[in-house]
Enzyme design. Structure first.
Site, short mmCIF file in Angstrom:
data_model
loop_
_atom_site.label_atom_id
_atom_site.label_comp_id
_atom_site.label_asym_id
_atom_site.label_seq_id
_atom_site.Cartn_x
_atom_site.Cartn_y
_atom_site.Cartn_z
N ARG A 44 -8.60 -3.00 12.27
CA ARG A 44 -7.42 -3.56 11.60
C ARG A 44 -6.87 -4.79 12.33
NH1 ARG A 44 -5.81 0.60 8.01
NH2 ARG A 44 -4.72 -1.05 6.93
N ARG A 48 -2.16 -7.21 9.19
CA ARG A 48 -1.26 -6.38 10.00
C ARG A 48 -0.30 -7.20 10.84
NH1 ARG A 48 -1.95 -0.30 10.50
NH2 ARG A 48 -1.99 -0.16 8.24
N ARG A 57 -0.42 -14.33 3.02
CA ARG A 57 -0.39 -13.28 2.02
C ARG A 57 0.84 -13.33 1.11
NH1 ARG A 57 -1.65 -8.13 2.14
NH2 ARG A 57 -0.40 -8.24 0.26
N ASP A 93 -10.60 -3.76 1.91
CA ASP A 93 -10.05 -2.42 2.08
C ASP A 93 -11.09 -1.41 1.60
OD1 ASP A 93 -7.36 -0.96 2.75
OD2 ASP A 93 -8.23 0.09 1.04
N TYR A 168 -8.58 10.13 -1.15
CA TYR A 168 -7.66 9.30 -1.94
C TYR A 168 -7.81 9.56 -3.44
CZ TYR A 168 -6.18 6.66 2.15
OH TYR A 168 -5.63 6.30 3.35
O1 CP3 Z 1 -9.84 -4.07 10.11
C1 CP3 Z 1 -9.40 -5.04 9.49
O2 CP3 Z 1 -8.60 -5.80 9.99
C2 CP3 Z 1 -9.97 -5.36 8.12
C3 CP3 Z 1 -9.14 -4.97 7.07
C4 CP3 Z 1 -8.97 -3.52 6.66
C5 CP3 Z 1 -7.92 -3.16 5.79
N1 CP3 Z 1 -8.08 -1.86 5.48
C6 CP3 Z 1 -6.88 -4.08 5.32
C7 CP3 Z 1 -5.60 -3.52 4.84
C8 CP3 Z 1 -9.75 -2.39 6.90
C9 CP3 Z 1 -10.97 -2.20 7.79
C10 CP3 Z 1 -9.16 -1.33 6.14
C11 CP3 Z 1 -9.73 0.01 6.10
C12 CP3 Z 1 -8.90 1.12 5.59
N2 CP3 Z 1 -8.07 1.13 4.52
C13 CP3 Z 1 -8.95 2.42 6.12
C14 CP3 Z 1 -9.82 2.84 7.27
C15 CP3 Z 1 -9.25 2.36 8.56
C16 CP3 Z 1 -8.16 3.19 9.13
O3 CP3 Z 1 -7.14 2.59 9.49
O4 CP3 Z 1 -8.33 4.40 9.24
C17 CP3 Z 1 -8.06 3.21 5.38
C18 CP3 Z 1 -7.78 4.67 5.60
C19 CP3 Z 1 -7.52 2.38 4.36
C20 CP3 Z 1 -6.56 2.77 3.30
C21 CP3 Z 1 -5.32 1.96 3.45
N3 CP3 Z 1 -5.17 0.69 2.93
C22 CP3 Z 1 -4.16 2.26 4.20
C23 CP3 Z 1 -3.91 3.56 4.91
C24 CP3 Z 1 -3.32 1.14 4.12
C25 CP3 Z 1 -2.02 0.91 4.85
C26 CP3 Z 1 -0.79 1.12 4.07
C27 CP3 Z 1 0.34 0.44 4.80
O5 CP3 Z 1 0.84 -0.55 4.30
O6 CP3 Z 1 0.70 0.93 5.89
C28 CP3 Z 1 -3.97 0.18 3.33
C29 CP3 Z 1 -3.48 -1.16 3.01
C30 CP3 Z 1 -4.06 -2.25 3.82
N4 CP3 Z 1 -5.40 -2.40 4.10
C31 CP3 Z 1 -3.36 -3.33 4.39
C32 CP3 Z 1 -4.32 -4.14 5.02
C33 CP3 Z 1 -4.09 -5.44 5.73
C34 CP3 Z 1 -1.87 -3.56 4.29
C35 CP3 Z 1 -1.58 -4.09 2.93
C36 CP3 Z 1 -0.49 -5.12 2.89
O7 CP3 Z 1 -0.40 -5.97 3.80
O8 CP3 Z 1 0.22 -5.11 1.87
#
Ligand code: CP3
Length: 368
Positions: A44, A48, A57, A93, A168
């Site tokens: 991540r 973030r 974004r 994602d 999910y």
């Molecule tokens: O690693 C990286 O930087 C690449 C980007 C990446 C994202 N999601 C971007 C994202 C990766 C590798 C993921 C994988 C992902 N997504 C996982 C496996 C990794 C882990 O952390 O266990 C999981 C379980 C997800 C499902 C998911 N998508 C979650 C739990 C969330 C977070 C919700 C939150 O806002 O706290 C997302 C959304 C997400 N995926 C964001 C990003 C940058 C945030 C969305 C936003 O900015 O609006």
């Protein structure tokens, strides 16, 4: 060699870059070869915590961003430029391939993926059609652009593992206890196996798209699989994850397997077919190596919350990780889970510098 067989300048540059990428510290560590320094990247890392990410974004929804090659390319490059990490991870994602086959889901800020109509019956399963590479043309385009921009820095492609995706889809959103998922797994093993098998095929197809477009390694995120006991993992999940790993084995790119709370599953995560096993912060890497067994590199495992402590404490904890990793066949430094959203980006940059400096002074000299 005749004139028309001679590679063009561009092809030569491309080949030189591919050679430099193959010789990068990250890929060497994945292959358990000697390295000039311990390679570092962060799960991540893209998005973030970065202000430049938030700015880019603004006004664009998460899933829409994932479909825009220009945004994906820039967001993937941002942490590489800022932190000088040893690998880039493709910005996307785990639910993107599901969206691409028409599942009615969205990513809600601060919540995560939410599925409008959960998948719980045999009839629901029909909505999970196979993924065609044409469904994700934007991924092929963005990976191609990134490989050109990244030079010698490897690009990691990724996908969600069948269990975590199923969670999910069956729950309809994030879940603490995975109760509907487990109800299906224990209550209708046949339907469960069919669901995981479909997800394995979708995940395989999604990883292949990224590898064929130029990704040099792949990571399978089974983030929530630590909720299972080993016997249930072996019976109900391992066959599907093993199918994914086997489907991309022929490409020869390193395959990383990661989950959270997987202390009791580490051996099985390796057995599923990974070349590198990701470890969270609950098990020290020397103990993790005993559980995983020989022939695999390990990735991890600083607690992401440690980055909120003062610099000296972060460095002491990073030293503990490096110390535990001393005897490993291959080590990629990472966090034990993803970067937390409010992490100070400078703390990440300093950590990369620190791990590089500390490990370079101890690493055996590399003859290449
Ligand atoms: O690693 C990286 O930087 C690449 C980007 C990446 C994202 N999601 C971007 C994202 C990766 C590798 C993921 C994988 C992902 N997504 C996982 C496996 C990794 C882990 O952390 O266990 C999981 C379980 C997800 C499902 C998911 N998508 C979650 C739990 C969330 C977070 C919700 C939150 O806002 O706290 C997302 C959304 C997400 N995926 C964001 C990003 C940058 C945030 C969305 C936003 O900015 O609006």
């Amino acid at each position: 060699m005749s004139a028309n067989e001679r590679p063009s300048g561009q092809q030569q540059t491309g080949r030189a870059a591919a050679r430099a990428t193959a010789d990068s510290a990250f890929l060497r560590a994945c292959r358990r070869e000697p390295v000039p320094h311990t390679p570092v990247w962060f799960m991540r890392q893209a998005g973030r915590s970065l202000p430049e990410y938030r700015k880019l974004r603004e006004g664009t929804a998460m899933l829409e961003s994932c479909m825009r090659p220009d945004l994906v390319t820039e967001i993937t490059l941002q942490p590489v430029r800022r932190h000088r990490v040893d690998a880039a991870i493709y910005f996307s994602d785990i639910v993107v391939p599901l969206k691409a086959i028409g599942i009615d889901l969205d990513i809600k800020p601060g919540v995560g993926p939410v599925v409008e109509r959960p998948i719980r019956s045999r009839a629901d399963l029909e909505r999970l059609r196979p993924l065609d590479p044409d469904d994700v043309k934007y991924v092929t385009e963005a990976v191609g652009a990134l490989v050109g921009e990244l030079g010698a820095t490897p690009l990691i492609g990724f996908a969600g593992a069948p269990f975590t995706l199923a969670s999910y889809l069956v729950e309809g959103g994030p879940s603490r206890n995975h109760e509907h998922t487990k109800a299906l797994m224990y209550g209708d093993p046949e339907l469960w196996a069919a669901l995981l098998d479909r997800l394995a095929d979708i995940t395989s197809a999604f990883l292949k798209v990224q590898i064929e477009a130029g990704a040099s390694a792949v990571q399978l995120f089974d983030s929530w699989v630590g909720a299972l006991a080993p016997a249930d993992y072996r019976r109900s999940v391992l066959p599907a994850s093993a199918k994914v790993f086997a489907s991309v084995a022929g490409y020869g790119v390193p395959r990383i397997h990661f989950g959270v709370g997987t202390g009791e599953l580490l051996g099985l995560l390796g057995e599923a077919g990974a070349d590198v096993v990701g470890v969270d912060w609950r098990v020290p890497l020397d103990e993790a190596a005993r559980r995983v067994g020989p022939g695999k590199a390990l990735q991890g495992n600083l607690d992401p919350a440690v980055l909120f402590a003062p610099r000296t404490a972060v460095e002491a904890k990073a030293d503990e990780v490096l110390e535990a990793a001393r005897g490993l066949e291959g080590h990629i430094f990472n966090l034990g889970h993803g970067v937390l959203p409010s992490t100070d980006p400078d703390a990440l940059t300093r950590l990369v510098e620190y791990v590089h400096a500390r490990s370079a002074t101890r690493a055996p000299s590399v003859k290449v």
